[in-house]
Design a protein around this motif. Sequence first.
Motif, short mmCIF file in Angstrom:
data_model
loop_
_atom_site.label_atom_id
_atom_site.label_comp_id
_atom_site.label_asym_id
_atom_site.label_seq_id
_atom_site.Cartn_x
_atom_site.Cartn_y
_atom_site.Cartn_z
N ALA A 113 37.79 43.39 33.12
CA ALA A 113 39.08 43.88 33.62
C ALA A 113 39.68 42.90 34.62
O ALA A 113 38.96 42.17 35.32
N VAL A 114 41.01 42.89 34.69
CA VAL A 114 41.74 42.06 35.66
C VAL A 114 42.59 43.00 36.51
O VAL A 114 43.45 43.72 35.98
N VAL A 115 42.33 42.99 37.81
CA VAL A 115 43.01 43.89 38.74
C VAL A 115 44.06 43.12 39.51
O VAL A 115 43.76 42.10 40.14
N SER A 116 45.29 43.61 39.46
CA SER A 116 46.37 43.03 40.26
C SER A 116 46.51 43.86 41.54
O SER A 116 46.92 45.02 41.48
N LEU A 117 46.15 43.28 42.66
CA LEU A 117 46.18 43.97 43.94
C LEU A 117 47.46 43.61 44.68
O LEU A 117 47.73 42.43 44.94
N THR A 118 48.25 44.64 45.00
CA THR A 118 49.50 44.45 45.74
C THR A 118 49.41 45.17 47.06
O THR A 118 49.13 46.38 47.11
N LEU A 119 49.61 44.45 48.15
CA LEU A 119 49.54 45.00 49.51
C LEU A 119 50.94 45.01 50.11
O LEU A 119 51.49 43.95 50.42
N ARG A 120 51.51 46.19 50.22
CA ARG A 120 52.86 46.30 50.75
C ARG A 120 52.90 45.87 52.23
O ARG A 120 51.88 45.93 52.92
#
Length: 198
Positions: A113-120
């Motif tokens: 799996a490839v996780v796209s982590l977005t931190l607002r």
Amino acid sequence: MLVPVGMGGRADGRRRAMRWWAGWTAVAGVVLLAACGGSGGAGRGPSSGPTSASTSASASASTGGTAEPGRGAPSASGPGSTAPVASCSAGRVEVTVSPGDAVERRLCVRTGAVVSLTLRPRADNRRWTAVRSAAPAVVLVSGWRVDADGTGRATLRCASVRGGAAGITVTAKAPDVAGAARTAFTLRVSVVPYAKEG
């Protein structure tokens, strides 16, 4: 006092007849009571039959109702369980962290799996500074950057074959404050391999 022979015979006959009728009356009464008792039992039989049938049906229904959870519980807690795997994500996964969210989160993914982590952007004066993996062999961090508006982005690439767990820590720091950045968010990733066939 002497009783004529003819009169004594008639009196004895009457007494015998009365005893005979009393005996037969008693027998008839016993037979009648037995018949009433039998018919009463038979009358109760049909009414008791459905009651026992409904009781057994409800018992089997309740057993059937608990049988499924009973079978599900061992599979969820036993070795080789597939229950947690059912909730594991596969392929590309999006994870977004916004202000006010919990400082720790858990994520279950499949191998590869490839996780796209977005931190607002944070609500305080701290800014995201770095993302680190406690087990790069299981989850590798790549493509880390911080946008001009303060949004942090990273790509987490999970191992394609082996499973395991890795803690992904994200640090934050106020730019005008001296000292090292501190952990502001932790993502605990569990990587689960696909079941082997054969």
